[in-house]
Design a protein around this motif. Structure first.
Motif, mmCIF file in Angstrom:
data_model
loop_
_atom_site.group_PDB
_atom_site.id
_atom_site.type_symbol
_atom_site.label_atom_id
_atom_site.label_comp_id
_atom_site.label_asym_id
_atom_site.label_seq_id
_atom_site.Cartn_x
_atom_site.Cartn_y
_atom_site.Cartn_z
ATOM 1 N N ILE A 380 0.840 -1.199 0.000
ATOM 2 C CA ILE A 380 0.000 0.000 0.000
ATOM 3 C C ILE A 380 0.873 1.245 0.000
ATOM 4 C CG2 ILE A 380 -1.750 1.299 1.247
ATOM 5 C CD1 ILE A 380 -2.817 -1.250 0.085
ATOM 6 N N GLU A 381 1.889 1.253 0.848
ATOM 7 C CA GLU A 381 2.758 2.434 0.929
ATOM 8 C C GLU A 381 3.505 2.675 -0.389
ATOM 9 O OE1 GLU A 381 5.175 1.824 4.384
ATOM 10 O OE2 GLU A 381 3.641 2.656 5.726
ATOM 11 N N LYS A 382 3.888 1.588 -1.058
ATOM 12 C CA LYS A 382 4.558 1.733 -2.349
ATOM 13 C C LYS A 382 3.625 2.388 -3.367
ATOM 14 C CE LYS A 382 4.724 -1.595 -5.313
ATOM 15 N NZ LYS A 382 4.976 -2.880 -6.028
ATOM 16 N N LEU A 383 2.372 1.938 -3.420
ATOM 17 C CA LEU A 383 1.404 2.522 -4.349
ATOM 18 C C LEU A 383 1.137 3.991 -4.014
ATOM 19 C CD1 LEU A 383 -1.141 -0.448 -4.518
ATOM 20 C CD2 LEU A 383 0.399 0.288 -6.345
ATOM 21 N N GLU A 384 1.090 4.304 -2.723
ATOM 22 C CA GLU A 384 0.845 5.689 -2.315
ATOM 23 C C GLU A 384 2.008 6.588 -2.720
ATOM 24 O OE1 GLU A 384 -1.982 4.957 1.624
ATOM 25 O OE2 GLU A 384 0.191 5.027 1.838
ATOM 26 N N LEU A 385 3.216 6.102 -2.528
ATOM 27 C CA LEU A 385 4.393 6.889 -2.920
ATOM 28 C C LEU A 385 4.432 7.096 -4.435
ATOM 29 C CD1 LEU A 385 7.082 5.341 -0.553
ATOM 30 C CD2 LEU A 385 6.164 7.657 -0.449
ATOM 31 N N GLN A 386 4.085 6.056 -5.173
ATOM 32 C CA GLN A 386 4.053 6.183 -6.631
ATOM 33 C C GLN A 386 3.002 7.206 -7.060
ATOM 34 O OE1 GLN A 386 3.357 2.094 -7.773
ATOM 35 N NE2 GLN A 386 5.544 1.654 -8.019
ATOM 36 N N GLY A 387 1.817 7.138 -6.459
ATOM 37 C CA GLY A 387 0.764 8.086 -6.788
ATOM 38 C C GLY A 387 1.153 9.506 -6.443
ATOM 39 N N TYR A 388 1.767 9.688 -5.290
ATOM 40 C CA TYR A 388 2.225 11.020 -4.865
ATOM 41 C C TYR A 388 3.226 11.581 -5.867
ATOM 42 C CZ TYR A 388 4.004 14.642 -1.681
ATOM 43 O OH TYR A 388 4.382 15.839 -1.111
ATOM 44 N N HIS A 389 4.145 10.733 -6.320
ATOM 45 C CA HIS A 389 5.161 11.166 -7.273
ATOM 46 C C HIS A 389 4.549 11.512 -8.624
ATOM 47 C CE1 HIS A 389 9.003 11.450 -9.322
ATOM 48 N NE2 HIS A 389 8.565 10.576 -10.215
ATOM 49 N N ILE A 390 3.592 10.697 -9.070
ATOM 50 C CA ILE A 390 2.951 10.947 -10.363
ATOM 51 C C ILE A 390 2.227 12.290 -10.353
ATOM 52 C CG2 ILE A 390 1.046 10.202 -11.864
ATOM 53 C CD1 ILE A 390 1.902 7.296 -11.267
ATOM 54 N N ILE A 391 1.438 12.542 -9.318
ATOM 55 C CA ILE A 391 0.682 13.796 -9.249
ATOM 56 C C ILE A 391 1.616 14.995 -9.154
ATOM 57 C CG2 ILE A 391 -0.973 15.150 -7.912
ATOM 58 C CD1 ILE A 391 -2.224 12.820 -9.420
ATOM 59 N N GLY A 392 2.634 14.903 -8.298
ATOM 60 C CA GLY A 392 3.584 16.004 -8.173
ATOM 61 C C GLY A 392 4.319 16.280 -9.473
ATOM 62 N N SER A 393 4.682 15.227 -10.189
ATOM 63 C CA SER A 393 5.389 15.391 -11.460
ATOM 64 C C SER A 393 4.487 16.018 -12.522
ATOM 65 C CB SER A 393 5.910 14.038 -11.951
ATOM 66 O OG SER A 393 6.867 13.514 -11.049
ATOM 67 N N LEU A 394 3.232 15.595 -12.565
ATOM 68 C CA LEU A 394 2.295 16.189 -13.532
ATOM 69 C C LEU A 394 2.121 17.686 -13.270
ATOM 70 C CD1 LEU A 394 -0.503 13.466 -13.816
ATOM 71 C CD2 LEU A 394 1.127 14.149 -15.576
#
Length: 483
Positions: A380-394
């Motif tokens: 779960i934490e891995k998916l959350e970190l990935q999502g956080y990174h994707i949104i911040g990068s966009l």
């Protein structure tokens, strides 16, 4: 006869078309208006997008694991159940509150509020919310310092993205569904504007205003909503209390069921965790029945599911829901009726289930076990970190649109300029409906007109938050090629 008149909270009036002199319509007209609301909501793109938005597990391919849409459908059913129980409990007294004729209307309002309650959530759930808030909070002072210094309250509004507030904005400003005031009021869960400070615990609206409920951009609409429904400023509509209870009841059990489906936790380990946590939560209950309620429910579900050879785990949760959700629904309905005066006024400063009762202990048990055993899991934490990174990068990729002056950006929007090139291409990727909302906002002639840059920030947030998980990932991969 009670002085409470619930008919004041049910109206067919809509933001863009109503008569100031219109008297309270008859029940037939109200029901037709709410059926119209139902059709507009169900057929909206916002509801369809929920099928590809995170509930707990981002980018999940297993259809048995809940998305925001399947979760919202479950909340819808629970909300309907609570309303039915409310009217059972009221019985003949419903007529005393001018509520008897509105049973079907109230049920429809709550159902659709439940279906809509998560439409404002961005990709990747709460981590998507955090990513948007953090990026604007950290980045705006770097390239829009004048705006930040001159508009500290609007900077606060922009840098505190909240799914509940975005839901109000989406249904009113972006999709322009023109729902009745009553229907929109059902999802006004919190009553604080984004540019207002959070009240302290001693405030009589501390719970109602603990989170942002609407943005400065929708302030005029929300104030009009309160006026039309004769709700005191800063208070709730009765339907929102039921919607909130339905959400609390639905998600706290669903999250741990999905965790078992995903193999995050075994069924036996979950059972032990639930019993241990409930023992802690129910220590202050003197009655043995309350102290043993969780173990009894688990034993009942285990015994009943053991007799069924097919899909034992699924059957276990079916029977567990029977033993837990039914008393929770009954308790929510009883809490509504017992506090009906405060709920009619919209001033009850807590959730229906947050009353230190044994039912409150059940929901807290489910939530605490989910936080400890599910949300802290490495996957779960891995998916959350990935999502956080994707949104911040966009957001970083779309920052060139925010770094232009107002004149430069408006020239791009009206087509009188096509420079700079990157900003032009980024603008072309924004949906026309979002651009139309932006154009309408900056032409607003009201005295409280907001700065152009504020609406531009909202424009970018509208686009990013409206993405599904998969679209956000695809857009991220496409944008990475530009680096």
């Amino acid at each position: 006869m009670s002085e409470i008149d619930f008919s004041l909270r049910f109206t067919l009036r809509r933001p863009y078309a109503y008569s100031e002199t219109e008297t309270q319509p008859n029940i037939g007209a109200v029901q037709r208006a709410y059926e119209s609301d139902r059709g507009r909501i169900i057929n909206s793109a916002a509801i369809r997008r929920l099928q590809q938005k995170t509930q707990v597990f981002a980018l999940e391919r297993n259809a048995a694991v809940r998305s925001r849409l399947t979760h919202s459908l479950e909340v819808q059913q629970t909300g309907r159940f609570i309303v039915q129980k409310i009217f059972e409990r009221l019985g003949d007294r419903a007529a005393d509150y001018q509520l008897a004729q509105f049973e079907r209307a109230f049920e429809s309002l709550v159902e659709m509020a439940c279906l809509m309650h998560d439409v404002g959530n961005p990709p990747f759930g709460h981590f998507g919310e955090a990513a948007i808030s953090d990026w604007f909070s950290q980045q705006l002072p770097l390239f829009a310092n004048d705006f930040v210094n001159q508009n500290p309250k609007l900077y606060q509004d922009i840098s505190h993205f909240e799914g509940n507030a975005q839901g109000i904005r989406l249904m009113y400003s972006l999709l322009n569904l023109n729902l009745t005031y009553s229907q929109i009021a059902g999802i006004l869960k919190y009553t604080r504007a984004g540019d207002e400070p959070k009240p302290d615990a001693s405030n009589n609206k501390s719970y109602l205003m603990k989170k942002v409920g609407y943005y400065a951009s929708e302030r005029a609409f929300v104030q009009q909503l309160w006026q039309q429904l004769k709700i005191p400023v800063g208070n709730r509509h009765p339907a929102s209390y039921v919607m909130e209870a339905a959400d609390d009841i639905s998600y706290c059990l669903a999250d741990i069921e999905d965790a078992v489906e995903k193999g995050i936790i075994s069924l036996s380990a979950l059972q032990q965790a639930l019993m241990a946590e409930y023992a802690q939560q129910s220590q202050h209950f003197a009655q043995a029945h309350y102290r043993e309620l969780m173990s009894q429910a688990i034993q009942y579900a285990a015994d009943k599911s053991a007799r069924i050879d097919i899909n034992h785990t699924s059957q276990f949760f079916t029977f567990l829901r029977v033993k837990l959700i039914h008393p929770l629904v009954e308790h929510a309905a009883n809490s509504f009726v017992d506090n009906i005066d405060a709920i009619f006024k919209g001033e009850l400063n807590r959730a229906l289930l947050e009353d230190n009762s044994h039912c409150h202990a059940i929901t807290e048990t489910l939530k605490q076990v989910a936080r400890r055993e599910v949300f802290c899991h490495r996957e779960i934490e891995k998916l959350e970190l990935q999502g956080y990174h994707i949104i911040g990068s966009l957001l970083q990729h779309y920052a060139p649109l925010l770094k232009l002056t107002s004149a430069e950006f408006m020239a791009l929007v009206d087509g009188s300029s096509h420079k700079p090139l990157i900003a032009t291409r980024l603008l072309h990727r924004l949906p026309q409906k979002h651009l139309a909302t932006y154009k309408k906002a900056i032409k607003n002639d009201n005295d409280d007109v907001l700065p152009e840059f504020y609406h531009r920030c909202r424009l970018v947030q509208d686009y990013i938050s409206g993405m599904t998980d998969q679209f956000a990932q695809d857009e991220y991969r496409m944008m990475q090629a530009l680096d």
